[in-house]
Design a protein around this motif. Structure first.
Motif, short mmCIF file in Angstrom:
data_model
loop_
_atom_site.label_atom_id
_atom_site.label_comp_id
_atom_site.label_asym_id
_atom_site.label_seq_id
_atom_site.Cartn_x
_atom_site.Cartn_y
_atom_site.Cartn_z
N MET A 227 16.19 -42.75 -6.91
CA MET A 227 16.37 -43.84 -7.85
C MET A 227 15.08 -44.64 -7.90
O MET A 227 14.46 -44.90 -6.86
CB MET A 227 17.51 -44.76 -7.41
N ALA A 228 14.65 -45.04 -9.08
CA ALA A 228 13.40 -45.79 -9.23
C ALA A 228 13.65 -47.06 -10.03
O ALA A 228 14.47 -47.10 -10.94
CB ALA A 228 12.34 -44.93 -9.93
N GLY A 229 12.91 -48.12 -9.67
CA GLY A 229 13.01 -49.37 -10.40
C GLY A 229 12.39 -50.49 -9.60
O GLY A 229 11.86 -50.29 -8.50
N SER A 230 12.45 -51.70 -10.13
CA SER A 230 11.93 -52.85 -9.40
C SER A 230 12.85 -53.15 -8.22
O SER A 230 14.04 -52.83 -8.26
CB SER A 230 11.85 -54.08 -10.31
N PRO A 231 12.32 -53.76 -7.15
CA PRO A 231 13.19 -54.09 -6.01
C PRO A 231 14.40 -54.92 -6.43
O PRO A 231 15.52 -54.66 -5.98
CB PRO A 231 12.25 -54.87 -5.08
N GLU A 232 14.18 -55.88 -7.32
CA GLU A 232 15.26 -56.78 -7.69
C GLU A 232 16.36 -56.06 -8.48
O GLU A 232 17.55 -56.29 -8.26
CB GLU A 232 14.71 -57.96 -8.50
N ASP A 233 15.95 -55.16 -9.41
CA ASP A 233 16.95 -54.40 -10.16
C ASP A 233 17.77 -53.50 -9.24
O ASP A 233 19.00 -53.41 -9.37
CB ASP A 233 16.27 -53.55 -11.25
N LEU A 234 17.10 -52.86 -8.30
CA LEU A 234 17.81 -51.95 -7.39
C LEU A 234 18.71 -52.72 -6.43
O LEU A 234 19.77 -52.22 -6.03
CB LEU A 234 16.82 -51.09 -6.63
N ILE A 235 18.31 -53.94 -6.09
CA ILE A 235 19.17 -54.78 -5.25
C ILE A 235 20.44 -55.14 -6.00
O ILE A 235 21.56 -55.00 -5.49
CB ILE A 235 18.41 -56.06 -4.82
N ILE A 236 20.28 -55.62 -7.24
CA ILE A 236 21.43 -56.04 -8.05
C ILE A 236 22.37 -54.86 -8.31
O ILE A 236 23.59 -55.01 -8.33
CB ILE A 236 20.96 -56.65 -9.39
#
Length: 330
Positions: A227-236
């Protein structure tokens, strides 16, 4: 950060065994690396992080799918061409301990001069710039054997920078470093992305540091893939907690940090606010007590100068927790 320097499509990684058999480590990987971006590759042990790094750097052939570097399939590059597109910093100790730091960084010019090529004035300028960028001018004449782990890692990054590639891969660059050293290396890599426009991908086990300092994450495990994305998006999205689970480990989405759940042996009400109240609650949690805020009849009252429990005053959190534990064990 819209230009992609590396593109993976349905990539399969692994090893070719004897005969025609292959050992697949990961499959179905789709991801991109944006230019000027620091990306951290995270995953549990055995997820295939090092295999992925070695595959996309050309040290292992892909078992399937597409791997493009700067819009061109990696198989189309000659080794010399690839060495001018990407540089790699691995965890293995280098067998060049008698070289000076400047000599080591100079090896980064090998794709342009040949391994035993003589460095031109322009090459030496590139080497000096790399050493300056990494901030190790004072180490230039030291031999590699005399360096600390952190200093050696910086020298290796300077060598990769002297290679003048748009893409840099690093496998566990913060391993064996103390916490300030880890932060120092991560901040250095961020600066290279911003000031030099590099695409940097590093694998790491320093989860919370990666969450704080990376622009993007690649999360990898053997079950869910990548899975790839910004830390904040992946946290949410709940990805961090799903990829990193443990019996007593919990990821707190509201704070973006991991928490350990201790077995509870009782409850304590606390009256107070600020850092001292927060640290008191943390110490009580570790001792096995769940805490709740209560006013004004709290079990523990935190004043500006002391901690009060059961009518007695304690000067430190340690002595307070000891008193609470002794009282509740009776």
């Amino acid at each position: 950060m819209t230009n992609h320097t590396v593109t993976l499509r349905n990539l399969t990684t692994g090893y070719t065994a004897k005969g025609d058999d292959s050992i697949v480590i990961t499959s179905g990987i789709d991801a991109t690396l944006p230019a000027g971006c620091l990306t951290a590759l995270l995953g549990p042990n055995g997820a295939g992080k090092s295999t992925l790094i070695r595959t996309i750097s050309g040290n292992l052939p892909p078992l399937g799918g597409s791997l493009q570097i700067l819009g061109r399939d990696i198989a189309e590059y000659t080794p010399a061409e690839l060495a001018r597109r990407l540089s790699v910093v691995l965890t293995e100790r280098i067998d060049s301990t008698h070289l000076t730091v400047k000599d080591l960084v100079g090896l980064g010019r090998s794709p342009y001069t040949g391994f035993f090529g003589r460095l031109s004035a322009d090459d030496l300028n590139v080497v000096d710039h790399a050493i300056t960028m990494v901030g190790i001018n004072h180490l230039a004449d030291r031999t590699v054997a005399t360096l600390s782990d952190g200093e050696r890692q910086k020298a290796m990054i300077a060598r990769a920078l002297a290679q003048q590639t748009p893409v840099i891969f690093l496998d566990e660059p913060t391993a064996f470093l103390d916490y300030p050293g880890k932060v120092d290396i991560m901040m250095l890599l961020r600066r290279l992305c911003r000031e030099e426009g590099k695409s940097v991908l590093l694998s790491t086990h320093d989860l919370e540091l990666a969450l704080l300092l990376s622009d993007r994450l690649w999360l990898l495990n053997r079950t869910d893939g990548l899975m790839a994305g910004s830390p904040e998006d992946l946290i949410i999205q709940g990805c961090i907690g799903r990829y990193f689970t443990g019996k007593n480990l919990r990821f707190d989405t509201s704070t973006g940090s991991f928490r350990v759940d201790f077995p509870s042996i009782g409850s304590v009400s606390v009256s107070g606010s600020g850092p001292r109240a927060a640290m008191t609650a943390r110490a009580l949690n570790r001792a096995g007590f769940t805490t709740r805020t209560a006013e004004p009849e709290a079990d523990v009252v935190i004043t500006d100068e002391a901690y009060v429990f059961d009518g007695k005053t304690y000067a430190s959190i340690e002595s307070l927790v000891s008193a609470v534990s002794e009282s509740r064990s009776r």
